[in-house]
Design a protein around this motif. Structure first.
Motif, PDB file in Angstrom:
ATOM      1  N   ARG A  71      52.655  10.040  18.344  1.00 43.16           N
ATOM      2  CA  ARG A  71      53.198  11.404  18.424  1.00 43.16           C
ATOM      3  C   ARG A  71      52.073  12.412  18.645  1.00 43.16           C
ATOM      4  N   GLY A  72      50.956  12.203  17.982  1.00 41.36           N
ATOM      5  CA  GLY A  72      49.815  13.096  18.161  1.00 41.36           C
ATOM      6  C   GLY A  72      49.285  13.072  19.581  1.00 41.36           C
ATOM      7  N   GLN A  73      49.216  11.873  20.166  1.00 44.85           N
ATOM      8  CA  GLN A  73      48.774  11.765  21.557  1.00 44.85           C
ATOM      9  C   GLN A  73      49.693  12.547  22.490  1.00 44.85           C
ATOM     10  N   ILE A  74      50.991  12.450  22.241  1.00 46.75           N
ATOM     11  CA  ILE A  74      51.958  13.122  23.116  1.00 46.75           C
ATOM     12  C   ILE A  74      51.870  14.633  22.962  1.00 46.75           C
ATOM     13  N   LEU A  75      51.727  15.128  21.738  1.00 43.44           N
ATOM     14  CA  LEU A  75      51.573  16.574  21.551  1.00 43.44           C
ATOM     15  C   LEU A  75      50.295  17.078  22.219  1.00 43.44           C
ATOM     16  N   TYR A  76      49.234  16.290  22.160  1.00 44.18           N
ATOM     17  CA  TYR A  76      48.000  16.688  22.828  1.00 44.18           C
ATOM     18  C   TYR A  76      48.201  16.715  24.337  1.00 44.18           C
ATOM     19  N   ARG A  77      48.981  15.771  24.847  1.00 45.26           N
ATOM     20  CA  ARG A  77      49.280  15.737  26.282  1.00 45.26           C
ATOM     21  C   ARG A  77      50.030  16.999  26.708  1.00 45.26           C
ATOM     22  N   VAL A  78      50.902  17.520  25.846  1.00 44.66           N
ATOM     23  CA  VAL A  78      51.591  18.778  26.152  1.00 44.66           C
ATOM     24  C   VAL A  78      50.558  19.894  26.339  1.00 44.66           C
ATOM     25  N   ALA A  79      49.570  19.942  25.440  1.00 44.60           N
ATOM     26  CA  ALA A  79      48.519  20.956  25.550  1.00 44.60           C
ATOM     27  C   ALA A  79      47.771  20.811  26.869  1.00 44.60           C
ATOM     28  N   GLU A  80      47.463  19.571  27.255  1.00 48.30           N
ATOM     29  CA  GLU A  80      46.771  19.326  28.522  1.00 48.30           C
ATOM     30  C   GLU A  80      47.574  19.880  29.705  1.00 48.30           C
ATOM     31  N   MET A  81      48.859  19.558  29.732  1.00 44.25           N
ATOM     32  CA  MET A  81      49.697  19.964  30.858  1.00 44.25           C
ATOM     33  C   MET A  81      49.904  21.482  30.878  1.00 44.25           C
ATOM     34  N   LEU A  82      50.007  22.077  29.700  1.00 43.97           N
ATOM     35  CA  LEU A  82      50.156  23.529  29.618  1.00 43.97           C
ATOM     36  C   LEU A  82      48.880  24.217  30.104  1.00 43.97           C
ATOM     37  N   GLU A  83      47.750  23.638  29.786  1.00 37.29           N
ATOM     38  CA  GLU A  83      46.467  24.173  30.270  1.00 37.29           C
ATOM     39  C   GLU A  83      46.428  24.178  31.795  1.00 37.29           C
ATOM     40  N   GLN A  88      50.431  30.355  35.521  1.00 38.15           N
ATOM     41  CA  GLN A  88      51.875  30.620  35.603  1.00 38.15           C
ATOM     42  C   GLN A  88      52.384  31.217  34.294  1.00 38.15           C
ATOM     43  N   PHE A  89      51.962  30.632  33.172  1.00 35.34           N
ATOM     44  CA  PHE A  89      52.455  31.107  31.881  1.00 35.34           C
ATOM     45  C   PHE A  89      51.878  32.468  31.520  1.00 35.34           C
ATOM     46  N   VAL A  90      50.644  32.732  31.934  1.00 38.56           N
ATOM     47  CA  VAL A  90      50.080  34.066  31.698  1.00 38.56           C
ATOM     48  C   VAL A  90      50.937  35.116  32.401  1.00 38.56           C
ATOM     49  N   ALA A  91      51.316  34.842  33.638  1.00 37.18           N
ATOM     50  CA  ALA A  91      52.149  35.793  34.385  1.00 37.18           C
ATOM     51  C   ALA A  91      53.523  35.952  33.727  1.00 37.18           C
ATOM     52  N   LYS A 103      45.776  40.188  27.499  1.00 36.03           N
ATOM     53  CA  LYS A 103      46.484  39.934  26.243  1.00 36.03           C
ATOM     54  C   LYS A 103      47.462  38.776  26.395  1.00 36.03           C
ATOM     55  N   ALA A 104      48.092  38.680  27.552  1.00 32.85           N
ATOM     56  CA  ALA A 104      48.982  37.543  27.796  1.00 32.85           C
ATOM     57  C   ALA A 104      48.194  36.251  27.817  1.00 32.85           C
ATOM     58  N   LEU A 193      58.506  25.999  29.831  1.00 29.21           N
ATOM     59  CA  LEU A 193      57.933  25.005  28.918  1.00 29.21           C
ATOM     60  C   LEU A 193      58.679  23.680  29.036  1.00 29.21           C
ATOM     61  N   GLY A 194      59.985  23.734  29.302  1.00 25.34           N
ATOM     62  CA  GLY A 194      60.743  22.504  29.505  1.00 25.34           C
ATOM     63  C   GLY A 194      60.161  21.678  30.647  1.00 25.34           C
ATOM     64  N   GLU A 195      59.683  22.343  31.694  1.00 25.80           N
ATOM     65  CA  GLU A 195      59.084  21.628  32.821  1.00 25.80           C
ATOM     66  C   GLU A 195      57.783  20.948  32.408  1.00 25.80           C
ATOM     67  N   VAL A 196      57.041  21.580  31.513  1.00 28.12           N
ATOM     68  CA  VAL A 196      55.807  20.979  30.985  1.00 28.12           C
ATOM     69  C   VAL A 196      56.134  19.767  30.116  1.00 28.12           C
ATOM     70  N   LEU A 197      57.126  19.913  29.260  1.00 29.60           N
ATOM     71  CA  LEU A 197      57.503  18.812  28.367  1.00 29.60           C
ATOM     72  C   LEU A 197      58.001  17.608  29.153  1.00 29.60           C
ATOM     73  N   ALA A 198      58.689  17.862  30.254  1.00 27.92           N
ATOM     74  CA  ALA A 198      59.245  16.773  31.053  1.00 27.92           C
ATOM     75  C   ALA A 198      58.158  15.914  31.689  1.00 27.92           C
ATOM     76  N   THR A 199      56.951  16.465  31.834  1.00 29.55           N
ATOM     77  CA  THR A 199      55.848  15.723  32.452  1.00 29.55           C
ATOM     78  C   THR A 199      54.743  15.407  31.444  1.00 29.55           C
ATOM     79  N   SER A 200      55.080  15.447  30.161  1.00 27.89           N
ATOM     80  CA  SER A 200      54.062  15.296  29.120  1.00 27.89           C
ATOM     81  C   SER A 200      54.294  14.093  28.205  1.00 27.89           C
ATOM     82  N   ASP A 201      55.058  13.124  28.655  1.00 32.08           N
ATOM     83  CA  ASP A 201      55.334  11.901  27.873  1.00 32.08           C
ATOM     84  C   ASP A 201      56.249  12.134  26.677  1.00 32.08           C
ATOM     85  N   VAL A 202      56.791  13.346  26.536  1.00 31.51           N
ATOM     86  CA  VAL A 202      57.762  13.595  25.468  1.00 31.51           C
ATOM     87  C   VAL A 202      59.074  12.924  25.863  1.00 31.51           C
TER      88      VAL A 202
END
Length: 294
Positions: A71-83, A88-91, A103-104, A193-202
């Motif tokens: 589970r920890g590996q997968i949560l870290y993978r979410v961080a990787e993909m969000l990075e 896109q997320f800043v905008a 600030k964003a 964020l759903g698009e990130v989760l879908a490609t993050s092994d969740v």
């Protein structure tokens, strides 16, 4: 001068690892802080909520049974993909919350760091929430934490990404699954964020994201017999009271809404809120003929 037509992003729900539109076919306009149109977001129905609960329940066995390390590996993978999709997320956060780009960016960076923080906690929950208990008798008495089950969440209304991550990550870090209703006025970062989760092994169904009116969707979730707990972070006082009453029917755990600085150290309160304690008794010493000693 380009004669290309603009290609607008189509935002969809995230349920069971897929991207459905609302079963009702409804959408609503999402605007920025100045009232400018940004996109149409799905206006979820109660049926969408029930579908999300089915998906979350189906995913619970596999997710809760995974190792804490995995589970920890997968949560870290979410961080990787969000990075990787940071710009896109800043905008989206800047538009959603009326923030400057700098600030964003700070909000997005904090959200990424929060995924990493919770990734590090997955294999440490048992160390702070479990232990051996002194008993009067020849027994070992051991308590250990186990995930609650399906948790329904009203996301914070003002913190479209950092607050959202701060209520999703502790639920899934502890092995539960989640159905979250995003901020009504600023749902776009949540839907992305759903698009990130879908490609993050969740695994599909571990996180389910709905957009729309919490006042319409959430009463059915609060009363749903297959929902085990509620986090009412983004509910106003009147809605929270009604949801607590509905939750009492099957004794759901409830985290009540309160003022939170989402940029502050989150601590372990939400992480521990959705853990149950299992206690096991086991005899010590000789068990008689053919027995073992412990």
């Amino acid at each position: 001068m380009s004669d290309r037509l603009s290609v607008f992003k189509t935002y969809k729900l995230f349920v069971g690892g897929k991207f459905p539109r609302s079963e009702s076919g409804r959408v609503y306009e999402v605007t920025d802080s100045k009232g400018n149109w940004l996109a149409n977001a799905p206006l979820s129905s109660r049926k969408d909520g029930r579908d999300a609960v089915v998906a979350a329940r189906k995913a619970f066995g596999g997710w809760s049974g995974a190792t804490a390390y995995n589970r920890g590996q997968i949560l870290y993978r979410v961080a990787e993909m969000l990075e990787g999709r940071r710009d896109q997320f800043v905008a989206e956060v800047a538009d959603a919350e009326g923030l400057s780009k700098s600030k964003a960016a700070a909000q997005v960076d904090a959200a990424i760091d929060r995924w990493v923080w919770y990734a590090g906690w997955t294999d440490k929950i048992a160390q702070i929430a479990g232990g051996t208990n002194p008993v009067a008798g020849p027994f070992f008495n051991v308590s250990s934490p186990e995930p609650t089950g399906v948790v329904a969440v009203v996301a914070p209304q003002e913190s479209s990404l950092l607050g959202l991550v701060s209520v999703i990550a502790p639920v899934i870090a502890g092995g539960s699954t989640v159905v979250v209703v995003a901020s009504e006025k600023a749902p776009l970062p949540a839907l992305s964020l759903g698009e990130v989760l879908a490609t993050s092994d969740v695994p599909g169904g571990v996180v389910n994201i709905l957009s729309g009116k919490a006042s319409e969707i959430f009463p059915a979730l609060a009363a749903h017999q297959d929902v085990n707990a509620l986090d009412l972070a983004g509910a106003d006082a009147e809605l929270a009271k009604a949801l607590e009453i509905a939750a009492a029917d099957n004794l759901k755990r409830v985290v009540r809404p309160q003022a939170v600085d989402w940029s502050a150290d989150p601590g372990t309160k939400r992480l521990m809120a959705f853990q149950e304690t299992k206690t096991v008794w086991h005899p010590t010493g000789s068990l008689g003929a053919g027995g073992s000693s412990y």
